[in-house]
Design an enzyme around this catalytic site. Structure first.
Site, short mmCIF file in Angstrom:
data_model
loop_
_atom_site.label_atom_id
_atom_site.label_comp_id
_atom_site.label_asym_id
_atom_site.label_seq_id
_atom_site.Cartn_x
_atom_site.Cartn_y
_atom_site.Cartn_z
N ALA A 66 0.90 -1.20 0.11
CA ALA A 66 -0.04 0.34 0.09
C ALA A 66 0.73 1.07 0.14
CB ALA A 66 -0.94 -0.10 1.37
N GLY A 111 0.58 -5.01 0.81
CA GLY A 111 -0.74 -4.98 -0.04
C GLY A 111 -0.47 -5.61 -1.21
N GLU A 114 -0.73 -9.41 -0.69
CA GLU A 114 -2.16 -9.76 -0.37
C GLU A 114 -3.03 -9.55 -1.75
OE1 GLU A 114 -1.94 -6.26 2.51
OE2 GLU A 114 -3.32 -7.68 3.82
N GLU A 134 4.31 -5.60 7.26
CA GLU A 134 3.51 -4.35 8.14
C GLU A 134 3.95 -4.11 9.62
OE1 GLU A 134 2.43 -6.99 6.10
OE2 GLU A 134 0.98 -5.51 4.73
N1 COA Z 1 4.36 2.97 -0.54
C1 COA Z 1 4.98 4.11 -1.20
N2 COA Z 1 6.16 4.39 -2.00
C2 COA Z 1 6.90 3.23 -2.01
C3 COA Z 1 6.86 1.77 -1.40
C4 COA Z 1 5.40 2.04 -0.91
N3 COA Z 1 4.94 0.87 -0.20
N4 COA Z 1 7.38 1.28 -1.89
C5 COA Z 1 8.44 1.81 -2.49
N5 COA Z 1 8.34 3.14 -2.68
C6 COA Z 1 8.72 4.25 -3.26
C7 COA Z 1 9.78 4.70 -2.33
O1 COA Z 1 9.56 5.46 -1.53
C8 COA Z 1 10.73 5.47 -3.59
O2 COA Z 1 10.09 6.56 -3.99
P1 COA Z 1 11.34 7.61 -4.01
O3 COA Z 1 12.13 7.57 -5.35
O4 COA Z 1 10.05 8.71 -4.50
O5 COA Z 1 11.82 8.07 -3.03
C9 COA Z 1 10.35 4.23 -4.96
O6 COA Z 1 9.35 3.67 -4.46
C10 COA Z 1 11.61 3.37 -5.21
O7 COA Z 1 11.73 2.68 -3.65
P2 COA Z 1 13.11 2.45 -3.11
O8 COA Z 1 12.81 2.31 -1.75
O9 COA Z 1 14.05 3.50 -3.38
O10 COA Z 1 13.58 1.13 -3.94
P3 COA Z 1 14.61 0.00 -3.25
O11 COA Z 1 15.17 -0.99 -4.42
O12 COA Z 1 15.75 0.52 -2.50
O13 COA Z 1 13.89 -0.90 -1.99
C11 COA Z 1 11.69 -1.99 -1.46
C12 COA Z 1 12.70 -1.55 -2.47
C13 COA Z 1 10.58 -2.60 -1.84
C14 COA Z 1 12.66 -2.92 -0.49
C15 COA Z 1 11.56 -0.98 -0.34
O14 COA Z 1 10.94 0.24 -1.40
C16 COA Z 1 10.40 -1.05 0.61
O15 COA Z 1 10.84 -1.52 1.62
N6 COA Z 1 9.32 -0.56 0.56
C17 COA Z 1 8.15 -0.53 1.35
C18 COA Z 1 7.65 -2.21 1.60
C19 COA Z 1 6.63 -2.17 2.54
O16 COA Z 1 7.07 -2.19 3.79
N7 COA Z 1 5.72 -2.59 2.13
C20 COA Z 1 4.08 -2.74 2.86
C21 COA Z 1 3.62 -1.40 3.01
S1 COA Z 1 2.27 -1.65 4.14
#
Ligand code: COA
Length: 259
Positions: A66, A111, A114, A134
């Site tokens: 999400a 999400g 999910e 989460e």
């Molecule tokens: N919500 C909003 N933005 C997200 C996102 C999310 N769930 N997951 C990634 N993004 C965005 C990042 O903020 C970043 O945006 P920016 O360039 O404007 O800063 C962009 O997507 C790229 O992500 P980034 O974190 O730089 O890539 P990465 O390869 O270093 O890491 C992940 C990838 C998936 C490990 C990391 O993005 C992450 O942990 N995301 C969240 C996962 C999560 O907790 N999901 C559950 C949410 S309830």
């Protein structure tokens, strides 16, 4: 159909819905969830479509969760509305009368995991990474993850994954029953289409009945066994039943019309 955050395309009877926010790793904001509802409604109603593939845009992610930025300041009421809307759409996907495959092409977190679990089947690329992280944010899954992960992986493994927030790769996902197949990234859509084309050879009525009855197993208000008796007997009043049996006896391939 035109969407802000999705690409909707139909080819050879298969509708491919691609979540298209690659710069945010296809994170699900509220607009995208609503668009998914409209896209699935369109695909289900279309006479042209016999199966649906759901995937993510770009090489890195199916859906990275999400949209954390969007919900960061939500109140309890707003969070409830967000979860309720998500549940409605994910249930709509799960209850679709046409087969839905999640083609998981990278991160399927929160999400995203999910969403993939609300589809009827999952094909994962070797670079897929699943998880319900989460707990790391001080919250719990809000789009059905506490329920669908238990259904797929069983209580012990699901509890561990939900409590630790650990990610798991495609092979691990297959080993615990979360995904059906693991393939190289360039085979992801090919494999998903192969499954849907095979199903397209069957009676669309029988396909819809099987999908309904598999879901009935998990519906506490429905007796799936008696539901099966009803649905089974109703098959005998269809042209597809007559065609299937005639084709077998005449040693030819059945042509089902969904009537
Ligand atoms: N919500 C909003 N933005 C997200 C996102 C999310 N769930 N997951 C990634 N993004 C965005 C990042 O903020 C970043 O945006 P920016 O360039 O404007 O800063 C962009 O997507 C790229 O992500 P980034 O974190 O730089 O890539 P990465 O390869 O270093 O890491 C992940 C990838 C998936 C490990 C990391 O993005 C992450 O942990 N995301 C969240 C996962 C999560 O907790 N999901 C559950 C949410 S309830």
């Amino acid at each position: 159909m035109n969407f802000n955050n999705l690409i909707y395309a139909v080819e050879e009877g298969i509708c491919t819905i691609t979540i298209n926010r690659p710069e945010k790793l296809n994170a699900l904001n509220i607009e995208t969830i609503a668009e998914l509802g409209a896209a699935f409604a369109e695909a289900e109603a279309s006479k042209e479509v016999h199966g649906i593939i759901l995937t993510g845009s770009g090489p890195k992610a199916f859906v990275a969760g999400a949209d954390i930025a969007e919900f960061s300041n939500f109140s309890v009421e707003e969070a409830k509305e967000m979860a309720e809307k998500g549940h409605d759409i994910f249930n709509q996907i799960e209850n679709c009368s046409k087969p839905v495959i999640a083609a998981v092409n990278g991160f399927a977190l929160g999400g995203g995991c999910e969403l993939s679990m609300s589809c009827h089947m999952r094909v994962a690329a070797t670079n897929a990474k699943f998880g319900q992280p989460e707990v790391n944010l001080g919250i719990i899954p809000g789009y059905g993850g506490t329920q669908r992960l238990v259904r797929l992986a069983g209580k012990s493994k699901a509890t561990e994954l939900l409590l630790t927030g650990d990610t798991f790769n495609a092979d691990e996902a297959k080993a615990i029953g979360v995904v059906n197949h693991v393939v190289e990234p360039d085979q992801l859509i090919i494999k998903s289409k192969e499954i849907l084309h095979k199903i397209a050879q069957k009676s669309p009525l029988a396909v819809a009945q099987v999908l309904k009855l598999v879901n009935a197993y998990y519906d506490k208000d429905v007796n799936g066994f008696s539901e099966e008796v009803d649905e089974f007997s109703e098959c005998f009043d269809t042209n597809d039943f007559k065609e299937g049996v005639s084709a077998f006896l005449e040693k030819r391939k059945a042509v089902f019309l969904g009537k």
